[in-house]
Scaffold this active site. Structure first.
Site, mmCIF file in Angstrom:
data_model
loop_
_atom_site.group_PDB
_atom_site.id
_atom_site.type_symbol
_atom_site.label_atom_id
_atom_site.label_comp_id
_atom_site.label_asym_id
_atom_site.label_seq_id
_atom_site.Cartn_x
_atom_site.Cartn_y
_atom_site.Cartn_z
ATOM 1 N N ARG A 228 0.846 -1.183 0.000
ATOM 2 C CA ARG A 228 0.000 0.000 0.000
ATOM 3 C C ARG A 228 0.892 1.248 0.000
ATOM 4 O O ARG A 228 1.958 1.262 0.631
ATOM 5 C CB ARG A 228 -0.902 0.033 1.236
ATOM 6 C CG ARG A 228 -2.069 -0.953 1.209
ATOM 7 C CD ARG A 228 -3.088 -0.634 0.125
ATOM 8 N NE ARG A 228 -4.227 -1.546 0.110
ATOM 9 C CZ ARG A 228 -4.354 -2.588 -0.725
ATOM 10 N NH1 ARG A 228 -3.416 -2.862 -1.606
ATOM 11 N NH2 ARG A 228 -5.445 -3.341 -0.687
ATOM 12 N N HIS A 276 -0.764 0.070 -9.744
ATOM 13 C CA HIS A 276 -1.474 -0.838 -8.809
ATOM 14 C C HIS A 276 -2.020 -2.082 -9.541
ATOM 15 O O HIS A 276 -3.217 -2.352 -9.531
ATOM 16 C CB HIS A 276 -2.612 -0.081 -8.079
ATOM 17 C CG HIS A 276 -3.069 -0.799 -6.832
ATOM 18 N ND1 HIS A 276 -3.476 -0.147 -5.699
ATOM 19 C CD2 HIS A 276 -3.180 -2.120 -6.542
ATOM 20 C CE1 HIS A 276 -3.819 -1.018 -4.772
ATOM 21 N NE2 HIS A 276 -3.643 -2.244 -5.261
HETATM 22 N N1 LIG Z 1 -0.396 -4.115 -5.095
HETATM 23 C C1 LIG Z 1 -1.327 -5.024 -5.261
HETATM 24 O O1 LIG Z 1 -1.787 -5.247 -6.377
HETATM 25 C C2 LIG Z 1 -1.781 -5.830 -4.100
HETATM 26 C C3 LIG Z 1 -1.439 -5.502 -2.825
HETATM 27 N N2 LIG Z 1 -1.809 -6.305 -1.779
HETATM 28 C C4 LIG Z 1 -1.400 -5.937 -0.413
HETATM 29 O O2 LIG Z 1 -0.611 -6.977 0.122
HETATM 30 C C5 LIG Z 1 -0.901 -7.091 1.500
HETATM 31 C C6 LIG Z 1 -0.453 -8.440 2.041
HETATM 32 O O3 LIG Z 1 -1.319 -9.453 1.593
HETATM 33 P P1 LIG Z 1 -1.278 -10.931 2.234
HETATM 34 O O4 LIG Z 1 0.082 -11.501 2.144
HETATM 35 O O5 LIG Z 1 -2.385 -11.686 1.656
HETATM 36 O O6 LIG Z 1 -1.564 -10.584 3.762
HETATM 37 P P2 LIG Z 1 -1.325 -11.496 5.050
HETATM 38 O O7 LIG Z 1 -2.260 -11.001 6.079
HETATM 39 O O8 LIG Z 1 -1.371 -12.928 4.678
HETATM 40 O O9 LIG Z 1 0.184 -11.156 5.488
HETATM 41 C C7 LIG Z 1 0.528 -10.007 6.173
HETATM 42 C C8 LIG Z 1 1.913 -10.170 6.780
HETATM 43 O O10 LIG Z 1 2.276 -8.955 7.436
HETATM 44 C C9 LIG Z 1 2.691 -9.254 8.774
HETATM 45 N N3 LIG Z 1 2.381 -8.132 9.661
HETATM 46 C C10 LIG Z 1 1.185 -7.533 9.882
HETATM 47 N N4 LIG Z 1 1.306 -6.538 10.780
HETATM 48 C C11 LIG Z 1 2.602 -6.519 11.159
HETATM 49 C C12 LIG Z 1 3.352 -5.729 12.072
HETATM 50 N N5 LIG Z 1 2.779 -4.758 12.788
HETATM 51 N N6 LIG Z 1 4.655 -6.001 12.208
HETATM 52 C C13 LIG Z 1 5.228 -6.993 11.504
HETATM 53 N N7 LIG Z 1 4.589 -7.770 10.618
HETATM 54 C C14 LIG Z 1 3.290 -7.532 10.446
HETATM 55 C C15 LIG Z 1 1.906 -10.484 9.147
HETATM 56 O O11 LIG Z 1 2.526 -11.129 10.248
HETATM 57 P P3 LIG Z 1 1.979 -12.530 10.801
HETATM 58 O O12 LIG Z 1 2.253 -13.543 9.708
HETATM 59 O O13 LIG Z 1 2.775 -12.788 11.999
HETATM 60 O O14 LIG Z 1 0.514 -12.351 11.038
HETATM 61 C C16 LIG Z 1 1.968 -11.269 7.839
HETATM 62 O O15 LIG Z 1 3.171 -11.967 7.740
HETATM 63 C C17 LIG Z 1 -2.403 -6.814 1.553
HETATM 64 O O16 LIG Z 1 -2.798 -6.384 2.850
HETATM 65 C C18 LIG Z 1 -2.588 -5.749 0.503
HETATM 66 O O17 LIG Z 1 -2.533 -4.472 1.087
HETATM 67 C C19 LIG Z 1 -2.514 -7.446 -1.974
HETATM 68 C C20 LIG Z 1 -2.883 -7.808 -3.225
HETATM 69 C C21 LIG Z 1 -2.581 -7.022 -4.397
HETATM 70 O O1 LIG Z 2 -6.444 -7.158 -3.395
HETATM 71 C C1 LIG Z 2 -5.885 -6.103 -3.044
HETATM 72 O O2 LIG Z 2 -5.721 -5.785 -1.865
HETATM 73 C C2 LIG Z 2 -5.415 -5.216 -4.076
HETATM 74 O O3 LIG Z 2 -4.706 -4.287 -3.800
HETATM 75 C C3 LIG Z 2 -5.821 -5.516 -5.460
HETATM 76 O O4 LIG Z 2 -5.316 -4.663 -6.388
#
Ligand SMILES: NC(=O)C1=CN([C@@H]2O[C@H](COP(=O)(O)OP(=O)(O)OC[C@H]3O[C@@H](n4cnc5c(N)ncnc54)[C@H](OP(=O)(O)O)[C@@H]3O)[C@@H](O)[C@H]2O)C=CC1
Ligand SMILES: O=C(O)C(=O)CO
Length: 313
Positions: A228, A276
């Site tokens: 983000r 994005h």
């Molecule tokens: N650019 C794009 O097109 C897209 C962007 N995204 C973004 O990618 C993000 C990640 O997706 P996804 O992998 O599915 O999410 P997950 O919830 O599976 O993973 C999030 C990770 O972040 C860690 N985390 C959360 N808070 C903290 C913190 N305060 N300190 C340290 N680590 C932290 C979590 O730790 P723990 O494992 O210990 O819980 C976990 O490992 C989404 O939230 C979205 O914003 C997603 C899809 C598309």
């Molecule tokens: O799935 C999400 O969170 C995205 O950012 C898709 O673009």
């Protein structure tokens, strides 16, 4: 079973048809303003508050993406939007893991093989082989090691890079060095050459990629922001590029989207930009996941993918 659907940009008719195929027993309809008819499930992206508020009979709300920050920020302003006890689900992977792997691997290899330098040399018709980079100097650090971060880590391990990750809880991914919690962030950053962000947007992670963090990376580091825009302080990134701490950045997400035409990021020679698109929702896989999850809920099972309102992701 009644399902309501709202998405501001998706092709609603094809989603309704696809969902109907996946769940023939359900009545699936597009939610429109003024629709207060009963619903068991709601599938949403940027939903109007009145779509969900007061619907105590809902058995589940599905965000049609991986990140739930927009829905949770609306919920903060309108706490009655999600009736108490209604679980919120998000898309876990559903094809996004592979897209993130493609994006991350291609860009890491681009930097590792110095294609950025060769592109700059080409502008000056300069035929000059450069020293090769060594993998041992190219440690990749993943901020966030969940569904997507974990898969990106795995794909980069396959290319032989040293890979480490930072998350809230410790991970046990083969070949990946895991750091957890605020107290280990410094150790994680120390020696990281390529920082890849796949954190969720929460109050704890906003602005995390700032001057203080960038300063702790290896010299001539690179930043890949796939999560983000609010995670990154754009002015700090530009300053670190200009003072030589950072060698390059590739950004898919921005604090303001679309990125304003007068943003200095557009013109910076060492910043690459995509609009994005790092990982988009794949309708077929998303619908199959939603249908599977609804069936699990109907059977009284506890499906994966429920968002923790306490943790905000
Ligand atoms: N650019 C794009 O097109 C897209 C962007 N995204 C973004 O990618 C993000 C990640 O997706 P996804 O992998 O599915 O999410 P997950 O919830 O599976 O993973 C999030 C990770 O972040 C860690 N985390 C959360 N808070 C903290 C913190 N305060 N300190 C340290 N680590 C932290 C979590 O730790 P723990 O494992 O210990 O819980 C976990 O490992 C989404 O939230 C979205 O914003 C997603 C899809 C598309
Ligand atoms: O799935 C999400 O969170 C995205 O950012 C898709 O673009």
């Amino acid at each position: 079973m009644d399902i309501i659907f709202y998405h501001p940009t998706f092709d609603t008719q094809s989603w309704l048809a696809g969902l109907q195929q996946q769940l023939p027993e359900a009545r699936v309809r597009e939610w429109r303003e003024g629709d207060n008819q009963p619903a068991d499930y709601a599938l949403v992206w940027h939903p109007p508050v009145e779509m969900l508020a007061g619907r105590k009979q809902l058995k589940g709300v599905f965000a049609l993406g991986a990140g739930v920050d927009s829905i949770l920020s609306k919920l903060k302003a309108h706490p009655d939007m999600l009736p108490a006890g209604v679980p919120l689900f998000r898309l876990e992977d559903t094809g996004m893991g592979l897209q993130m792997q493609e994006y991350a691997v291609s860009q890491v290899l681009h930097w590792f093989r110095r294609f950025d330098d060769y592109q700059a040399q080409k502008q000056q018709a300069n035929w000059q082989p450069l020293d090769e980079y060594r993998r041992e100097d190219f440690t990749i650090g993943l901020l966030g090691a969940g569904v997507l971060g974990g898969q990106v880590a795995e794909s980069l391990i396959a290319w032989g890079f040293p890979v480490r990750c930072w998350s809230r809880s410790k991970k046990d991914y083969p070949g990946v060095t895991s750091f957890a919690g605020a107290e280990q962030l410094g150790d994680f950053l120390n020696g990281t050459r390529v920082l890849i962000n796949l954190l969720p947007n929460t109050p704890q992670t906003v602005g995390i990629i700032n001057a203080g963090l960038l300063e702790q990376l290896a010299d001539e580091a690179y930043v890949l922001n796939l999560a983000r825009g609010v995670h990154l302080v754009e002015a700090d990134l530009l300053a670190a590029l200009d003072n030589g701490k950072l060698k390059g950045a590739m950004l898919d997400v921005f604090s303001q989207e679309p990125l304003p035409v007068d943003s200095p990021l557009w013109k910076h020679p060492r910043v690459a930009i995509t609009p994005h698109i790092a990982a988009v929702t794949r309708p077929d896989e998303a619908m199959a996941y939603i249908a599977r999850t609804i069936r699990q809920i109907e059977k009284g099972e506890k499906p994966a993918g429920e968002v923790s309102l306490q943790h905000g992701y």
